[in-house]
Design an enzyme around this catalytic site. Sequence first.
Site, PDB file in Angstrom:
ATOM      1  N   GLY A  11      38.360  45.210  47.089  1.00 32.44           N
ATOM      2  CA  GLY A  11      39.587  45.181  46.285  1.00 32.44           C
ATOM      3  C   GLY A  11      40.452  46.398  46.581  1.00 32.44           C
ATOM      4  N   VAL A  24      44.150  60.071  58.965  1.00 26.17           N
ATOM      5  CA  VAL A  24      44.919  60.090  60.223  1.00 26.17           C
ATOM      6  C   VAL A  24      45.435  61.497  60.524  1.00 26.17           C
ATOM      7  CG1 VAL A  24      47.015  59.215  61.348  1.00 26.17           C
ATOM      8  CG2 VAL A  24      45.537  57.659  60.046  1.00 26.17           C
ATOM      9  N   ARG A  72      37.446  40.845  51.511  1.00 28.30           N
ATOM     10  CA  ARG A  72      36.017  40.805  51.203  1.00 28.30           C
ATOM     11  C   ARG A  72      35.430  39.879  52.265  1.00 28.30           C
ATOM     12  NH1 ARG A  72      36.044  43.158  46.218  1.00 28.30           N
ATOM     13  NH2 ARG A  72      37.660  42.523  44.738  1.00 28.30           N
ATOM     14  N   CYS A  73      34.322  40.260  52.867  1.00 23.21           N
ATOM     15  CA  CYS A  73      33.850  39.520  54.034  1.00 23.21           C
ATOM     16  C   CYS A  73      32.354  39.203  53.953  1.00 23.21           C
ATOM     17  CB  CYS A  73      34.171  40.348  55.283  1.00 23.21           C
ATOM     18  SG  CYS A  73      33.625  39.583  56.794  1.00 23.21           S
ATOM     19  N   ASP A 103      31.463  49.598  46.459  1.00 17.95           N
ATOM     20  CA  ASP A 103      30.055  49.566  46.873  1.00 17.95           C
ATOM     21  C   ASP A 103      29.760  48.532  47.958  1.00 17.95           C
ATOM     22  OD1 ASP A 103      30.444  47.529  45.079  1.00 17.95           O
ATOM     23  OD2 ASP A 103      28.634  47.903  43.915  1.00 17.95           O
ATOM     24  N   GLY A 104      30.472  47.415  47.955  1.00 15.64           N
ATOM     25  CA  GLY A 104      30.285  46.417  49.020  1.00 15.64           C
ATOM     26  C   GLY A 104      30.653  47.030  50.372  1.00 15.64           C
ATOM     27  N   THR A 125      38.266  52.387  44.596  1.00 14.70           N
ATOM     28  CA  THR A 125      38.188  51.201  43.734  1.00 14.70           C
ATOM     29  C   THR A 125      38.697  51.580  42.348  1.00 14.70           C
ATOM     30  OG1 THR A 125      36.696  49.738  42.488  1.00 14.70           O
ATOM     31  CG2 THR A 125      35.709  51.731  43.365  1.00 14.70           C
ATOM     32  N   ASP A 127      37.510  50.495  39.736  1.00 12.18           N
ATOM     33  CA  ASP A 127      36.414  50.324  38.774  1.00 12.18           C
ATOM     34  C   ASP A 127      35.704  51.629  38.389  1.00 12.18           C
ATOM     35  OD1 ASP A 127      37.001  47.627  38.992  1.00 12.18           O
ATOM     36  OD2 ASP A 127      35.410  47.230  40.449  1.00 12.18           O
ATOM     37  N   ASP A 129      33.142  52.892  39.682  1.00  7.92           N
ATOM     38  CA  ASP A 129      31.721  52.551  39.527  1.00  7.92           C
ATOM     39  C   ASP A 129      30.853  53.003  40.697  1.00  7.92           C
ATOM     40  OD1 ASP A 129      32.771  50.850  41.412  1.00  7.92           O
ATOM     41  OD2 ASP A 129      31.874  49.031  40.596  1.00  7.92           O
ATOM     42  N   ARG A 171      34.853  45.042  36.800  1.00  4.98           N
ATOM     43  CA  ARG A 171      33.651  44.327  37.273  1.00  4.98           C
ATOM     44  C   ARG A 171      32.491  44.583  36.305  1.00  4.98           C
ATOM     45  NH1 ARG A 171      33.102  41.789  42.086  1.00  4.98           N
ATOM     46  NH2 ARG A 171      34.871  42.852  43.015  1.00  4.98           N
ATOM     47  N   ALA A 186      42.322  52.415  20.765  1.00  5.12           N
ATOM     48  CA  ALA A 186      41.821  51.082  20.381  1.00  5.12           C
ATOM     49  C   ALA A 186      40.827  51.203  19.230  1.00  5.12           C
ATOM     50  CB  ALA A 186      41.147  50.428  21.581  1.00  5.12           C
ATOM     51  N   HIS A 215      47.015  45.886  11.852  1.00  2.00           N
ATOM     52  CA  HIS A 215      46.869  45.369  13.210  1.00  2.00           C
ATOM     53  C   HIS A 215      45.687  46.068  13.880  1.00  2.00           C
ATOM     54  CE1 HIS A 215      49.419  48.941  13.663  1.00  2.00           C
ATOM     55  NE2 HIS A 215      48.856  49.075  14.839  1.00  2.00           N
TER      56      HIS A 215
HETATM   57  O1  F6P Z   1      36.643  45.777  42.259  1.00  2.61           O
HETATM   58  C1  F6P Z   1      37.987  45.745  41.886  1.00  2.61           C
HETATM   59  C2  F6P Z   1      38.285  44.499  41.108  1.00  2.61           C
HETATM   60  O2  F6P Z   1      39.659  44.532  40.756  1.00  2.61           O
HETATM   61  C3  F6P Z   1      37.423  44.288  39.864  1.00  2.61           C
HETATM   62  O3  F6P Z   1      37.847  45.088  38.781  1.00  2.61           O
HETATM   63  C4  F6P Z   1      37.584  42.808  39.647  1.00  2.61           C
HETATM   64  O4  F6P Z   1      36.482  42.276  38.968  1.00  2.61           O
HETATM   65  C5  F6P Z   1      37.661  42.278  41.048  1.00  2.61           C
HETATM   66  O5  F6P Z   1      38.058  43.360  41.874  1.00  2.61           O
HETATM   67  C6  F6P Z   1      38.635  41.145  41.254  1.00  2.61           C
HETATM   68  O6  F6P Z   1      38.489  40.710  42.550  1.00  2.61           O
HETATM   69  P1  F6P Z   1      39.499  39.728  43.294  1.00  2.61           P
HETATM   70  O7  F6P Z   1      40.741  40.493  43.615  1.00  2.61           O
HETATM   71  O8  F6P Z   1      38.742  39.307  44.503  1.00  2.61           O
HETATM   72  O9  F6P Z   1      39.782  38.624  42.328  1.00  2.61           O
END
Ligand code: F6P
Length: 319
Positions: A11, A24, A72-73, A103-104, A125, A127, A129, A171, A186, A215
């Site tokens: 992503g 670069v 993503r591959c 991580d992927g 990312t 996330d 994470d 994610r 919140a 609210h």
């Molecule tokens: O990892 C980044 C992310 O945006 C996550 O937060 C989300 O779950 C996922 O990618 C969405 O993936 P895609 O763009 O493939 O729908």
Amino acid sequence: MKRIGVLTSGGDAPGMNAAVRAVVRKAIYHDVEVYGVYGGYSGLMNGNIEKLELGSVGDIIHRGGTMLLSARCEEFKTKEGQLKGIEQLKLAGIEGLVVIGGDGSYRGAKALTELGFPCVGVPGTIDNDIPGTQYTIGFDTALNTVIEAVDKIRDTAQSHERAFVIEVMGRNAGDLALWSGLAGGAETILIPEDNYDMNDICQRLIKSQERGKKHSIIIVAEGVASGVEFGKQIKERTDFDTRVSILGHIQRGGSPTAFDRVLASRLGARAVELLLKGKGGRAVGMKNNQVIDNDIADILGEAHTVDMNLLTLSKELSI
Ligand code: F6P
């Protein structure tokens, strides 16, 4: 090393461009040639590789997305795909690769390194994470995007005296929900790292209504459950007129914040330094405002954790 490559994968995240620019420019500063791999690992297998010059990365530090494109591959998860990638890198005379992604992407970088091709991972990312770094590139920008949305939703929630369930990305990680929930004030934050009880949540909402709260903002991380499902349950079990907002991919776009640009510049530059020292199989990160690097295999073996103190604090502040 006289020639390195750089790719972005998974992503996209705001600040990836700033990281590419840093890779670069830092490499050219050290008289090393840089080749951009377009389209992540998929582009790598197809030999979608072009030389980058100083000017190729001009005017991108402030742009969201990634000029190198991303993907993503599935095929790259196989040894066959990885060997195809190495063949293309060797054909182009590239000796080391900087991989910017989540991580992927790190798994791909680890596999290539184990097959004898040195790679360094840069965490990119929204996330947040990736173990081994307090912050990933893109997290701060996404957080600010979420906050902007939460503030706007709060205006209409207040005007109509409604409860709003806001579903945010992340994610399986709760960082984006947790930080945006705390920063956005919140009343309830739901993250995958914490247990929740629907009855408790509804009881809290009912009690807050009895105390005069008109609210409410409930932030749900996508890794917990669907915001729509939550909204339905709250509507059924409380008197709150409830609406649901799923922020979606808006969270991935936009000009990177200053924080993300600086982070990306520092991490991208360190990745090049590591490759030039012949150190593959590393992952760069930020700890206590210092750039660090770890064994990429160790990072992938670790579980991501969130700062639960932030959740406790948000509960204390949202009474
Ligand atoms: O990892 C980044 C992310 O945006 C996550 O937060 C989300 O779950 C996922 O990618 C969405 O993936 P895609 O763009 O493939 O729908």
